[in-house]
Motif scaffolding. Sequence first.
Motif, PDB file in Angstrom:
ATOM      1  N   ALA A 135      -5.637  -5.635  -9.414  1.00  0.00           N
ATOM      2  CA  ALA A 135      -5.017  -4.319  -9.576  1.00  0.00           C
ATOM      3  C   ALA A 135      -3.504  -4.424  -9.700  1.00  0.00           C
ATOM      4  CB  ALA A 135      -5.395  -3.426  -8.400  1.00  0.00           C
ATOM      5  N   ARG A 172      -5.296   2.960  -7.734  1.00  0.00           N
ATOM      6  CA  ARG A 172      -6.236   1.841  -7.594  1.00  0.00           C
ATOM      7  C   ARG A 172      -5.620   0.719  -6.766  1.00  0.00           C
ATOM      8  NH1 ARG A 172      -6.444   0.942 -12.445  1.00  0.00           N
ATOM      9  NH2 ARG A 172      -7.931   2.607 -12.911  1.00  0.00           N
ATOM     10  N   LYS A 221      -9.546  -8.489  -5.594  1.00  0.00           N
ATOM     11  CA  LYS A 221      -9.499  -7.164  -6.204  1.00  0.00           C
ATOM     12  C   LYS A 221      -8.083  -6.586  -6.172  1.00  0.00           C
ATOM     13  CE  LYS A 221     -14.303  -5.953  -5.143  1.00  0.00           C
ATOM     14  NZ  LYS A 221     -15.197  -4.990  -4.444  1.00  0.00           N
ATOM     15  N   ALA A 222      -7.399  -6.772  -5.057  1.00  0.00           N
ATOM     16  CA  ALA A 222      -6.021  -6.280  -4.974  1.00  0.00           C
ATOM     17  C   ALA A 222      -5.111  -7.023  -5.936  1.00  0.00           C
ATOM     18  CB  ALA A 222      -5.508  -6.425  -3.537  1.00  0.00           C
ATOM     19  N   ALA A 280      -7.927  -1.854   1.477  1.00  0.00           N
ATOM     20  CA  ALA A 280      -9.097  -2.653   1.854  1.00  0.00           C
ATOM     21  C   ALA A 280      -8.676  -3.992   2.454  1.00  0.00           C
ATOM     22  CB  ALA A 280      -9.990  -2.861   0.630  1.00  0.00           C
ATOM     23  N   LYS A 336      -5.608   1.653  -3.120  1.00  0.00           N
ATOM     24  CA  LYS A 336      -6.942   1.561  -2.529  1.00  0.00           C
ATOM     25  C   LYS A 336      -7.324   0.113  -2.255  1.00  0.00           C
ATOM     26  CE  LYS A 336     -11.702   3.045  -3.405  1.00  0.00           C
ATOM     27  NZ  LYS A 336     -12.606   3.727  -4.377  1.00  0.00           N
ATOM     28  N   ARG A 337      -7.023  -0.790  -3.190  1.00  0.00           N
ATOM     29  CA  ARG A 337      -7.340  -2.205  -2.983  1.00  0.00           C
ATOM     30  C   ARG A 337      -6.494  -2.809  -1.859  1.00  0.00           C
ATOM     31  NH1 ARG A 337     -10.789  -0.408  -5.675  1.00  0.00           N
ATOM     32  NH2 ARG A 337     -11.567  -1.141  -7.688  1.00  0.00           N
ATOM     33  N   ARG A 366       0.829  -1.214   0.000  1.00  0.00           N
ATOM     34  CA  ARG A 366       0.000   0.000   0.000  1.00  0.00           C
ATOM     35  C   ARG A 366       0.856   1.255   0.000  1.00  0.00           C
ATOM     36  NH1 ARG A 366      -3.445   2.167   5.233  1.00  0.00           N
ATOM     37  NH2 ARG A 366      -3.901   4.237   4.367  1.00  0.00           N
ATOM     38  N   ALA A 396     -11.669  -9.248  -1.098  1.00  0.00           N
ATOM     39  CA  ALA A 396     -10.790  -8.080  -1.083  1.00  0.00           C
ATOM     40  C   ALA A 396      -9.430  -8.409  -1.686  1.00  0.00           C
ATOM     41  CB  ALA A 396     -10.628  -7.560   0.346  1.00  0.00           C
TER      42      ALA A 396
END
Length: 232
Positions: A224, A154, A220-221, A161, A157-158, A138, A217
Amino acid sequence: MDTDRDLAVRPFADRRTRPRSASRAPHRRRTGTARRTRPGPGPGTAQCLGRRPVGRSPSPHARITPLPEPAGRLGVPHRSAAPARAKAASKPGKVLGKALRKEYRRLAGRMEPAFDMAPGPERDAAIHHARKAVKRLRYAAEAARPALGGPARRLGKRAKAVQQVSGAQHDSVVTREAVLRLAVSAHAAGEPGFTWGVLHGREGATADARERQLPQAWAKARAAARSKALRS
């Protein structure tokens, strides 16, 4: 004939009648030539401060002493970072994208095995260990936003989360352990443990809900991090 009083007073009377010049010399002010000077630093002090000794020609670099190359693990010096800085200045997107992929591989190597474990303390510890890698990813993505733009934003942000979900799951695990210790102490003291049992059950349900949210979650990460924009 002198009396005892005369013998005692005579020295003070002689001192009052004695001329001033004979008793003591007048105070003289120090002149510039008689001023004491502090000893200056020796040649050893000049070497320690990185300066040239007095008497040599001055140099603009006389006061700057180059620092030694920083040592890495086991005392082995690091390689010069100048080529890496030059490459990052010319192609920041490529260099930062490579760094993000490296952090993602570190995270994937911890998160994927955690999902294959059975529920229990080992799985909880593995998820907490992966959460530390999520924080690294992150922060790296946030630092790369000026160079990579939307894809880095993006990914950050993922990753945030995933960090929040895994952090909430770990908090529930720690709370359950504390509640269990309190329940044992209450039972030993002869107190009812029903309330502690209810709290333990609620925290267990919270941890289970966070674990069910974690795979989504993470998916999605992962998507990305595998974006083509980060591979250019």
